[in-house]
Design a protein around this motif. Structure first.
Motif, PDB file in Angstrom:
ATOM      1  N   GLU A   1      13.754  52.273  55.175  1.00 55.36           N
ATOM      2  CA  GLU A   1      13.739  52.373  53.742  1.00 55.36           C
ATOM      3  C   GLU A   1      15.116  52.327  53.491  1.00 55.36           C
ATOM      4  O   GLU A   1      16.071  52.743  53.783  1.00 55.36           O
TER       5      GLU A   1
ATOM      6  N   VAL B   1      17.697  53.491  49.745  1.00 58.04           N
ATOM      7  CA  VAL B   1      17.864  53.924  48.201  1.00 58.04           C
ATOM      8  C   VAL B   1      19.167  53.012  47.772  1.00 58.04           C
ATOM      9  O   VAL B   1      20.185  53.178  48.538  1.00 58.04           O
TER      10      VAL B   1
ATOM     11  N   GLN C   1      17.921  44.468  42.388  1.00 55.61           N
ATOM     12  CA  GLN C   1      16.571  44.454  42.219  1.00 55.61           C
ATOM     13  C   GLN C   1      15.979  43.162  42.894  1.00 55.61           C
ATOM     14  O   GLN C   1      14.847  43.170  43.309  1.00 55.61           O
TER      15      GLN C   1
ATOM     16  N   PRO D   1      11.136  48.287  52.436  1.00 52.13           N
ATOM     17  CA  PRO D   1      11.064  48.998  51.001  1.00 52.13           C
ATOM     18  C   PRO D   1      12.531  49.423  50.598  1.00 52.13           C
ATOM     19  O   PRO D   1      13.391  50.138  51.130  1.00 52.13           O
TER      20      PRO D   1
ATOM     21  N   THR E   1      14.341  50.957  47.033  1.00 51.66           N
ATOM     22  CA  THR E   1      14.152  51.517  45.777  1.00 51.66           C
ATOM     23  C   THR E   1      15.432  51.488  45.074  1.00 51.66           C
ATOM     24  O   THR E   1      16.648  51.939  45.637  1.00 51.66           O
ATOM     25  N   THR E   2      15.500  50.848  43.746  1.00 49.41           N
ATOM     26  CA  THR E   2      16.965  50.800  43.161  1.00 49.41           C
ATOM     27  C   THR E   2      17.159  51.783  41.955  1.00 49.41           C
ATOM     28  O   THR E   2      15.966  52.045  41.635  1.00 49.41           O
ATOM     29  N   LEU E   3      18.266  52.237  41.734  1.00 49.23           N
ATOM     30  CA  LEU E   3      18.426  53.073  40.655  1.00 49.23           C
ATOM     31  C   LEU E   3      19.404  52.963  39.899  1.00 49.23           C
ATOM     32  O   LEU E   3      20.613  52.355  40.487  1.00 49.23           O
TER      33      LEU E   3
ATOM     34  N   ALA F   1      11.983  58.987  48.013  1.00 47.35           N
ATOM     35  CA  ALA F   1      11.676  59.363  46.824  1.00 47.35           C
ATOM     36  C   ALA F   1      12.555  60.520  46.333  1.00 47.35           C
ATOM     37  O   ALA F   1      12.918  60.433  45.270  1.00 47.35           O
TER      38      ALA F   1
ATOM     39  N   VAL G   1      15.978  59.669  45.600  1.00 45.47           N
ATOM     40  CA  VAL G   1      16.434  58.819  44.248  1.00 45.47           C
ATOM     41  C   VAL G   1      16.028  60.010  43.374  1.00 45.47           C
ATOM     42  O   VAL G   1      16.950  60.057  42.359  1.00 45.47           O
TER      43      VAL G   1
END
Length: 289
Positions: A85, A87, A103, A112, A114-116, A143, A146
């Motif tokens: 994963e 981040v 993104q 997976p 996850t963008t911030l 999670a 992030v």
């Protein structure tokens, strides 16, 4: 538990010595265009000295986001290295399409992602990245990493002074501070980042007063907190050194055994603020251990 990596961009201004966190973090460079020739941020052609000379000579300097394909390559490489994963933490989408590129690439990544959007720039992004990496090293999942990164970005404050608003105007990064353009000769604005945009924090009459206020703003915001502090500049080493010295003394209790870190901006940010910039970024310190 899966193996989580952290990706960021070259505006984060991370410390040189990242320790164990460095193994988790990949930095994707923005593009810096000097007189129509593209270079990666962080190369000799885009050193602080080179960009200061280019800007002072009124050469055309601009920036461009990393292409989605570059992020796609990074995500695929991390997957091949055994990460499960990612981040991906980036500067404000109000100022750059970098997070949009991340993104887009995330949509087809083999693991997976996850963008911030930190809604921040510079060292504030770096503090968020370190919060995520520290959480992961402590056993947190993506999670939680992030959430920690977002919380630290939101809790961090950035104040800065520029000799002129012209470079921000040219790059389209001036945001609500554009209201000052007509009176820029009469005031010396102290700027801040709020909700991802450059805003006017307050106005003073002289450069000396502005620089003094930077110190006071940092001290007031730090209060009694445990903090980490970065002073950033472009072509203003003497000003930055004096501010570091004062803050090291005045914030000694909150800094504990740390000292204020002093950095010179890389080209991707320098292109939009110009020589003479002085900034101070104050962040609540991570819990020890």
């Amino acid at each position: 538990m899966g193996k989580v990596a952290v990706v960021t961009d070259s505006t984060a201004i991370l410390p040189d010595d990242l320790g164990a966190a460095g193994e988790l973090i990949t930095v994707v460079p923005l593009q810096v265009i000097i007189d129509a020739e593209a270079h990666e941020d962080g190369t000799p052609e885009t050193s602080p000295e080179a960009i200061t000379v280019a800007l002072s000579a009124k050469r055309q300097v601009s920036t461009s986001r990393p292409a989605p394909a570059l992020f796609a390559e990074v995500y695929a490489d991390l997957a091949a290295r055994g990460y499960t994963e990612v981040v991906s933490i980036h500067l404000s989408g109000e100022m750059s399409a970098t997070v949009e590129s991340a993104q887009i690439a995330a949509g087809s990544a083999p693991i997976p992602v996850t963008t911030l959007d930190t809604r921040a720039v510079g060292p504030c992004v770096g503090f968020a990245v370190l919060a995520a990496a520290t959480a992961i090293l402590g056993g947190a999942d993506a999670a939680t990493a992030v959430a920690n990164a977002r919380a630290r970005a939101e809790a961090t404050r950035s104040f800065f002074y520029v000799d002129t608003l012209e470079f921000l105007r040219r790059g389209g990064r001036i945001g609500p501070a554009a209201a000052l353009l007509g009176s820029a000769l009469a005031v010396k604005p102290l700027l801040a980042i709020e909700d991802g945009q450059v805003v006017v924090h307050e106005r003073v009459r002289t450069a000396a007063r502005a620089l003094g206020r930077l110190e006071e703003l940092a001290v007031d915001f730090a209060g009694d907190q445990r903090v980490e502090v970065v002073v950033a500049h472009l072509g203003a080493a003497d000003r930055a050194g004096a501010l570091v010295e004062h803050l090291d003394e005045r914030l000694a209790a909150g800094l504990e055994s740390r000292s204020v870190r002093c950095v010179e901006l890389g080209a991707a940010l320098a292109a939009h603020v110009g020589p003479g910039l002085l900034a101070v970024v104050v962040s609540p310190a991570l819990d020890p251990g």
